[in-house]
Write an enzyme that holds these catalytic residues in place. Structure first.
Site, PDB file in Angstrom:
ATOM      1  N   PRO A 109       1.272  -1.179   0.483  1.00 51.07           N
ATOM      2  CG  PRO A 109       0.013  -0.557   2.314  1.00 51.07           C
ATOM      3  CD  PRO A 109       1.171  -1.904   1.493  1.00 51.07           C
ATOM      4  CB  THR A 184      -1.311   0.692   8.166  1.00 52.18           C
ATOM      5  OG1 THR A 184      -0.696  -0.354   6.968  1.00 52.18           O
ATOM      6  CG2 THR A 184       0.487   0.775   8.068  1.00 52.18           C
ATOM      7  NE  ARG A 193       7.470  10.519   6.419  1.00 47.29           N
ATOM      8  CZ  ARG A 193       5.858   9.982   6.320  1.00 47.29           C
ATOM      9  NH1 ARG A 193       5.264  10.218   4.584  1.00 47.29           N
ATOM     10  NH2 ARG A 193       5.289   9.026   6.599  1.00 47.29           N
ATOM     11  CE  LYS A 254       2.979  -1.933   4.314  1.00 48.18           C
ATOM     12  NZ  LYS A 254       2.799  -0.673   5.895  1.00 48.18           N
ATOM     13  CB  SER A 276       5.505  -3.801   7.587  1.00 45.91           C
ATOM     14  OG  SER A 276       6.672  -2.395   6.646  1.00 45.91           O
ATOM     15  CG  HIS A 278       5.037   3.034   7.799  1.00 48.95           C
ATOM     16  ND1 HIS A 278       3.774   2.685   6.969  1.00 48.95           N
ATOM     17  CD2 HIS A 278       4.643   4.194   5.653  1.00 48.95           C
ATOM     18  CE1 HIS A 278       3.000   3.039   7.340  1.00 48.95           C
ATOM     19  NE2 HIS A 278       3.423   4.610   5.944  1.00 48.95           N
ATOM     20  N   GLY A 310      10.396  -4.184   2.927  1.00 43.10           N
ATOM     21  CA  GLY A 310      11.227  -2.802   3.501  1.00 43.10           C
ATOM     22  C   GLY A 310      12.860  -3.155   3.130  1.00 43.10           C
ATOM     23  NE  ARG A 313      14.584   0.521  -3.666  1.00 48.56           N
ATOM     24  CZ  ARG A 313      13.581   0.437  -2.828  1.00 48.56           C
ATOM     25  NH1 ARG A 313      12.602  -1.070  -2.276  1.00 48.56           N
ATOM     26  NH2 ARG A 313      13.194   1.321  -1.963  1.00 48.56           N
ATOM     27  NE  ARG A 333      11.383   4.770  -0.183  1.00 47.38           N
ATOM     28  CZ  ARG A 333      10.808   4.469   0.838  1.00 47.38           C
ATOM     29  NH1 ARG A 333      11.027   2.769   0.905  1.00 47.38           N
ATOM     30  NH2 ARG A 333      10.965   5.239   2.001  1.00 47.38           N
TER      31      ARG A 333
HETATM   32  C1  LIG Z   1       5.123   6.937  -0.564  1.00 50.72           C
HETATM   33  C2  LIG Z   1       4.868   6.299  -0.200  1.00 50.72           C
HETATM   34  C3  LIG Z   1       3.731   5.752   0.338  1.00 50.72           C
HETATM   35  C4  LIG Z   1       3.263   4.903   1.347  1.00 50.72           C
HETATM   36  N1  LIG Z   1       1.914   4.051   2.021  1.00 50.72           N
HETATM   37  C5  LIG Z   1       1.518   3.686   3.136  1.00 50.72           C
HETATM   38  C6  LIG Z   1       0.565   3.522   2.903  1.00 50.72           C
HETATM   39  O1  LIG Z   1      -0.954   4.403   2.948  1.00 50.72           O
HETATM   40  N2  LIG Z   1      -0.250   2.777   4.161  1.00 50.72           N
HETATM   41  C7  LIG Z   1       1.065   1.895   4.280  1.00 50.72           C
HETATM   42  O2  LIG Z   1       0.026   0.932   5.527  1.00 50.72           O
HETATM   43  N3  LIG Z   1       2.184   2.245   4.369  1.00 50.72           N
HETATM   44  C8  LIG Z   1       2.393   2.832   3.509  1.00 50.72           C
HETATM   45  N4  LIG Z   1       3.424   2.482   2.701  1.00 50.72           N
HETATM   46  C9  LIG Z   1       4.198   1.911   3.629  1.00 50.72           C
HETATM   47  C10 LIG Z   1       4.807   0.728   2.190  1.00 50.72           C
HETATM   48  O3  LIG Z   1       3.456   0.348   2.628  1.00 50.72           O
HETATM   49  C11 LIG Z   1       5.540  -0.490   2.329  1.00 50.72           C
HETATM   50  O4  LIG Z   1       5.692  -1.154   3.277  1.00 50.72           O
HETATM   51  C12 LIG Z   1       7.292  -0.103   2.537  1.00 50.72           C
HETATM   52  O5  LIG Z   1       7.216   1.250   1.113  1.00 50.72           O
HETATM   53  C13 LIG Z   1       7.724  -0.880   2.078  1.00 50.72           C
HETATM   54  O6  LIG Z   1       9.545  -0.411   1.753  1.00 50.72           O
HETATM   55  P1  LIG Z   1      10.155   0.082   0.417  1.00 50.72           P
HETATM   56  O7  LIG Z   1       9.546   1.857  -0.100  1.00 50.72           O
HETATM   57  O8  LIG Z   1      11.498  -0.218   0.441  1.00 50.72           O
HETATM   58  O9  LIG Z   1       9.414  -1.265  -0.731  1.00 50.72           O
HETATM   59  C14 LIG Z   1       4.105   4.091   2.333  1.00 50.72           C
HETATM   60  C15 LIG Z   1       5.655   4.007   1.251  1.00 50.72           C
HETATM   61  C16 LIG Z   1       5.602   4.653   0.351  1.00 50.72           C
HETATM   62  C17 LIG Z   1       6.815   5.100  -0.186  1.00 50.72           C
END
Ligand SMILES: Cc1cc2nc3c(=O)[nH]c(=O)nc-3n(C[C@H](O)[C@H](O)[C@H](O)COP(=O)(O)O)c2cc1C
Length: 381
Positions: A109, A184, A193, A254, A276, A278, A310, A313, A333
């Site tokens: 998400p 979440t 941030r 999550k 996770s 986040h 997390g 890549r 991402r």
């Molecule tokens: C731009 C962005 C927005 C995100 N928004 C949410 C969200 O709305 N809800 C949530 O549970 N996690 C959110 N996340 C966390 C992602 O679900 C996920 O845990 C995280 O991106 C995983 O790491 P990675 O980006 O390195 O793959 C967000 C992450 C990013 C980068």
């Protein structure tokens, strides 16, 4: 022979081999042959995106210790491949809580996708459908009720204020065909941030995109004062009871890092857990997910599937997570970089690439399917 024919020849050769039979056709074709890995998709996206939007996606919280640790964590784990196993066929297919997928890779998400691309939630949903990937909507977003092009999807929520709101939500997403509800649990407050603060980012842009040059908008939620903004400070285990009482859908938590919380979650009857932090966007200094994963897997003891996200890549990152006991991974991402670089075909290409890299890594590690993978495949150094 022109470039297109040469490319087809290369892919044709690969398609002739049993290993690459299913993965020969690269989404997007050779027009996308610029980036050869997810990192390079990020570079293309970075060039195309407004700096505010890029920093919002790429950034973590404060000193970005956890953001970096999520990536660096994979470097502590080395693979100990097996040889002389027959890997002429490699099967990456997975089933998570009744959903069959061609590879154990889900779309995480992510809110604020419109910073990257117009109508992005729907564009990514279409890419998920084309890729046969399970799509988890960003918090607050839902897949349209009347869409004919809906992928298999889980919904995501950060919670509701009371039992009635929770059960109304559950009824709505059930009607819309969600196959699971992810809650979440690491989003109690808007986090601090630095990149957003420095850029004078406004969280209002998440819905609308960043203003065009010269455009003046009324501030909605400027980043710096928003850092203490409460989201779900009073979310407790009772919420899980409310949601579970209202639905037969699997409820997946999550944002778990602690084995104690994982045990409580299982006792409360959740159907799955996502390890996770986040993506390093909430609590700086939180443990990297690949480091947290083994203890959570041990605590859960196979009672429910443990997923993780997390820093993923590369296909070999996924293989390490699977070896440490994850049943599947989520990518946040990575698909956004595909989206920012080339729209829907870019998302498909990134998902394809991760699946193809995982398949090849499994082959070279002597693993013919997910069931063959266990902890002996990794050593922490
Ligand atoms: C731009 C962005 C927005 C995100 N928004 C949410 C969200 O709305 N809800 C949530 O549970 N996690 C959110 N996340 C966390 C992602 O679900 C996920 O845990 C995280 O991106 C995983 O790491 P990675 O980006 O390195 O793959 C967000 C992450 C990013 C980068």
């Amino acid at each position: 022979m022109n470039r297109r024919e040469a490319f087809r020849g290369l892919i044709g050769f690969a398609a002739g081999s049993p290993l690459f039979g299913q993965t020969a056709v690269q989404p997007g074709g050779d027009d996308l042959m610029g980036p050869v890995n997810v990192h390079e998709f990020e570079e293309v996206a970075k060039r195309k995106l407004n700096k505010l939007a890029y920093d919002f996606i790429a950034g973590g919280v404060e000193d970005e210790l956890t953001l970096r640790a999520n990536r660096e964590g994979y470097n502590h784990f080395y693979l100990v491949p097996r040889v002389m196993t027959d890997v002429s066929k490699v099967d990456t297919s997975a089933e998570i809580l009744g959903v069959k997928m061609s590879a154990p890779i889900l779309i995480a998400p992510t809110g604020g996708k419109n910073l990257v691309f117009p109508n992005a939630e729907s564009v990514v949903a279409k890419a998920a459908l084309a890729s046969g990937t399970l799509f988890c909507t960003g918090s607050g977003a839902e897949v349209a009720a009347d869409g004919t092009d809906r992928p298999k999807w889980w919904t995501n929520t950060t919670g509701h204020a009371n039992k009635e709101a929770a059960s109304n939500y559950v009824r709505r997403v059930e009607d819309r065909g969600a196959l699971g509800i992810t809650v979440t649990v690491d989003n109690q407050y808007q986090s601090n941030r630095d990149r957003n603060n420095r850029n004078r980012f406004d969280y209002g842009y998440m819905a609308t995109g960043v203003p065009k040059a010269g455009e003046v908008r009324k501030p909605r939620s400027p980043a710096l004062p928003a850092m203490w903004q409460p989201h779900t400070p009073d979310l407790t285990w009772d919420y899980i009871d409310w949601v579970k009482a209202a639905t037969k859908l699997p409820v997946i938590l999550k944002g778990i890092l602690s084995p104690e919380d994982a045990r409580i979650a299982v006792d409360r009857g959740v159907s799955g857990i996502v390890v996770s932090n986040h993506g390093g966007r909430q609590l700086d200094g939180a443990i990297a997910t690949i480091d947290a994963l083994p203890d959570v897997v041990d605590a859960v003891a196979g009672k429910v599937p443990v997923l993780m996200d997390g820093g993923i890549r590369r296909g070999s990152d996924i293989l390490k997570a699977l070896a440490l006991g994850a049943k599947a991974v989520l990518v946040g991402r990575a698909p956004l970089w595909g989206l920012g670089a080339f729209g829907q075909p870019g998302v498909e290409r990134v998902l394809w690439m991760l699946g193809a890299e995982l398949k090849l890594a499994m082959a070279l590690a002597g693993m013919k399917d997910l069931a063959s993978i266990d902890r002996k495949l990794v050593k922490r150094l």
